[in-house]
Design an enzyme around this catalytic site. Structure first.
Site, mmCIF file in Angstrom:
data_model
loop_
_atom_site.group_PDB
_atom_site.id
_atom_site.type_symbol
_atom_site.label_atom_id
_atom_site.label_comp_id
_atom_site.label_asym_id
_atom_site.label_seq_id
_atom_site.Cartn_x
_atom_site.Cartn_y
_atom_site.Cartn_z
ATOM 1 N N ARG A 289 0.855 -1.189 0.000
ATOM 2 C CA ARG A 289 0.000 0.000 0.000
ATOM 3 C C ARG A 289 0.891 1.239 0.000
ATOM 4 O O ARG A 289 1.919 1.275 0.675
ATOM 5 C CB ARG A 289 -0.927 0.008 1.213
ATOM 6 C CG ARG A 289 -1.824 -1.233 1.311
ATOM 7 C CD ARG A 289 -2.743 -1.146 2.520
ATOM 8 N NE ARG A 289 -3.441 -2.395 2.773
ATOM 9 C CZ ARG A 289 -4.570 -2.755 2.188
ATOM 10 N NH1 ARG A 289 -5.132 -1.934 1.303
ATOM 11 N NH2 ARG A 289 -5.148 -3.902 2.483
ATOM 12 N N GLU B 47 -10.567 -0.685 -4.728
ATOM 13 C CA GLU B 47 -11.015 0.684 -4.989
ATOM 14 C C GLU B 47 -9.865 1.683 -4.960
ATOM 15 O O GLU B 47 -9.754 2.547 -5.831
ATOM 16 C CB GLU B 47 -12.083 1.087 -3.967
ATOM 17 C CG GLU B 47 -12.730 2.421 -4.294
ATOM 18 C CD GLU B 47 -13.244 3.146 -3.067
ATOM 19 O OE1 GLU B 47 -14.000 4.110 -3.239
ATOM 20 O OE2 GLU B 47 -12.864 2.774 -1.936
ATOM 21 N N GLY B 48 -8.984 1.576 -3.959
ATOM 22 C CA GLY B 48 -7.866 2.502 -3.870
ATOM 23 C C GLY B 48 -6.922 2.387 -5.048
ATOM 24 O O GLY B 48 -6.463 3.394 -5.601
ATOM 25 N N THR C 244 -10.906 -7.528 -4.984
ATOM 26 C CA THR C 244 -11.137 -7.350 -3.561
ATOM 27 C C THR C 244 -11.961 -8.493 -3.019
ATOM 28 O O THR C 244 -12.943 -8.893 -3.645
ATOM 29 C CB THR C 244 -11.844 -6.018 -3.227
ATOM 30 O OG1 THR C 244 -12.245 -6.019 -1.849
ATOM 31 C CG2 THR C 244 -13.072 -5.805 -4.085
ATOM 32 N N ILE C 245 -11.566 -9.013 -1.867
ATOM 33 C CA ILE C 245 -12.384 -10.054 -1.255
ATOM 34 C C ILE C 245 -13.697 -9.474 -0.747
ATOM 35 O O ILE C 245 -14.669 -10.198 -0.560
ATOM 36 C CB ILE C 245 -11.637 -10.771 -0.105
ATOM 37 C CG1 ILE C 245 -11.365 -9.819 1.058
ATOM 38 C CG2 ILE C 245 -10.362 -11.421 -0.603
ATOM 39 C CD1 ILE C 245 -10.865 -10.525 2.313
ATOM 40 N N ASP C 246 -13.739 -8.148 -0.535
ATOM 41 C CA ASP C 246 -14.944 -7.510 -0.003
ATOM 42 C C ASP C 246 -16.081 -7.431 -1.015
ATOM 43 O O ASP C 246 -17.224 -7.188 -0.641
ATOM 44 C CB ASP C 246 -14.625 -6.092 0.485
ATOM 45 C CG ASP C 246 -13.737 -6.093 1.719
ATOM 46 O OD1 ASP C 246 -13.805 -7.067 2.491
ATOM 47 O OD2 ASP C 246 -12.990 -5.123 1.909
ATOM 48 N N ARG D 261 -14.924 -3.854 5.943
ATOM 49 C CA ARG D 261 -14.815 -2.567 6.633
ATOM 50 C C ARG D 261 -16.036 -1.692 6.396
ATOM 51 O O ARG D 261 -16.571 -1.074 7.315
ATOM 52 C CB ARG D 261 -13.555 -1.831 6.165
ATOM 53 C CG ARG D 261 -13.305 -0.512 6.875
ATOM 54 C CD ARG D 261 -12.133 0.225 6.244
ATOM 55 N NE ARG D 261 -10.883 -0.503 6.389
ATOM 56 C CZ ARG D 261 -10.085 -0.411 7.446
ATOM 57 N NH1 ARG D 261 -10.427 0.369 8.457
ATOM 58 N NH2 ARG D 261 -8.967 -1.093 7.496
ATOM 59 N N ARG E 103 -7.826 -14.150 3.297
ATOM 60 C CA ARG E 103 -7.091 -13.705 2.107
ATOM 61 C C ARG E 103 -6.205 -14.806 1.517
ATOM 62 O O ARG E 103 -5.801 -14.716 0.357
ATOM 63 C CB ARG E 103 -6.188 -12.516 2.450
ATOM 64 C CG ARG E 103 -6.906 -11.242 2.807
ATOM 65 C CD ARG E 103 -5.908 -10.094 2.848
ATOM 66 N NE ARG E 103 -6.530 -8.837 3.201
ATOM 67 C CZ ARG E 103 -7.184 -8.060 2.349
ATOM 68 N NH1 ARG E 103 -7.316 -8.446 1.093
ATOM 69 N NH2 ARG E 103 -7.708 -6.922 2.735
#
Length: 346
Positions: free
Chosen positions: A76, A107-108, A129-131, A175, A279
């Site tokens: 990151r 997204e980032g 993304t896993i989300d 999150r 993950r």
């Protein structure tokens, strides 16, 4: 377009399926177009530092389909540091003779990719993304694998919870959205699920658990997304820490709910935080196929000149969408899906 020199990188959190995307890019670029692929290591940091490796269509690439994580490494990078290095990024890409860049991330990462595209760099984004919270696509790879891990954990916790007459709280990732909690809760037969999109009422949770015990069901399973919050005024939360990017860390909501359920009902309540295990590991068959399709389509989009776009799953088809559609808002759990899940509570 003819043969190209394409670069790719993986950024943000790792997840199962990243290597399948890389494999799809390399094999398609090489076999269909005679192009070469370069991989930047450790995400945006590697691009800024010009840490790159040549990716060949060989046995090593073929084998990574089954591997979790990413062979390129990931990381990151604060957006301000990334934006300040735009001139260095352009210089590194030019020196390496790169014709197009395929960033793979959430997204980032896609916001960073959009910023590069806005600054004249030919980019094709791949959502990861896993989300499952990237807008404009039905599913992101990694999500199915994470749900499978969480569901397996819930399956196992049923038997131990029942044996000891316990309430088990299972905290999963999420999150800002509750896709993992929703799907794993439904698949694992949880008796209550808590997601960020719907503030929870601790009294309602306790009521559901107490009803189970009164009916002779001497245990309960509650699935909680890490970003879940209570209805205002219903429960006082302990403050979480703030990470290096200014994000409040939510790990601990499961334990806080467990403490409150125990205080109100007196039952033995235990918490299991799945954390980064969601993950890791081998991607599911669904994620391998989806990630491969994303990689193939991204490579073809580069050769077709479809830059400043993101690959997305729409129904059964892989399509190209704009960055604005992908990063404008998060894809949250619709209320009708939550209502369906509620029918299974109890």
């Amino acid at each position: 377009m003819g043969a190209m020199r394409i670069a790719t990188l993986t950024s943000g959190g790792d997840c199962p399926g990243l290597n399948a995307v890389i494999r799809g890019i390399v094999r398609t670029a090489s076999n269909e177009f005679g192009s070469t692929v370069v991989g930047y290591q450790d995400g945006w940091e590697g691009l800024l530092a010009d840490r790159r490796v040549q990716l060949y269509d060989d046995e090593d690439i073929d084998r990574i389909l089954l591997r979790g994580g990413t062979i390129l490494g990931t990381g990151r990078l604060h957006p301000d540091k990334f934006r300040a290095g735009i001139d260095q990024v352009k210089a590194n890409l030019a020196d390496a003779g790169i014709d197009a860049l395929i960033p793979i991330g959430g997204e980032g990462t896609l916001k960073g990719a959009k910023w590069l595209a806005d600054n004249g760099i030919p980019v094709v984004g791949v959502p990861k993304t896993i989300d499952n919270d990237v807008n404009g696509t039905d599913f992101t790879f990694g999500f199915d694998s994470a749900v499978s891990v969480a569901t397996d954990a819930i399956d196992r916790l049923h038997t131990t919870a029942e044996s000891h007459n316990r309430v088990m709280i299972v905290e999963v990732m999420g999150r800002h959205v509750g896709w993992i909690a929703l799907h794993a809760g439904m698949a694992g037969g949880a008796h209550y699920t808590v997601i960020p999109e719907v503030p929870f009422d601790i009294s309602e949770i306790c009521k559901r658990m107490e009803r189970r015990f009164q009916m002779g069901e001497k245990y309960g399973i509650i699935v909680v997304a890490e970003g879940a919050l209570p209805k205002e005024g219903t429960m006082e939360l302990r403050e979480g820490e703030v990470d290096q990017f200014g994000h409040k860390t939510f790990t601990g909501i499961g334990q806080q709910i467990a403490d409150e359920v125990h205080r109100r009902l007196g039952h033995d309540v235990r918490t299991t935080v799945l954390g980064h295990i969601q993950r890791g590991g081998t991607p599911t068959a669904f994620d391998r196929v989806l990630a491969t399709r994303y990689g193939v389509r991204a490579a073809r989009a580069c050769h077709e000149g479809q830059f400043n776009t993101v690959v997305a799953l729409k129904g059964e088809r892989i399509r190209m969408i704009s960055f604005d559609e992908a990063v404008g808002t998060l894809k949250k759990v619709p209320m009708e899906r939550w209502v369906t899940a509620q029918a299974m509570f109890g």
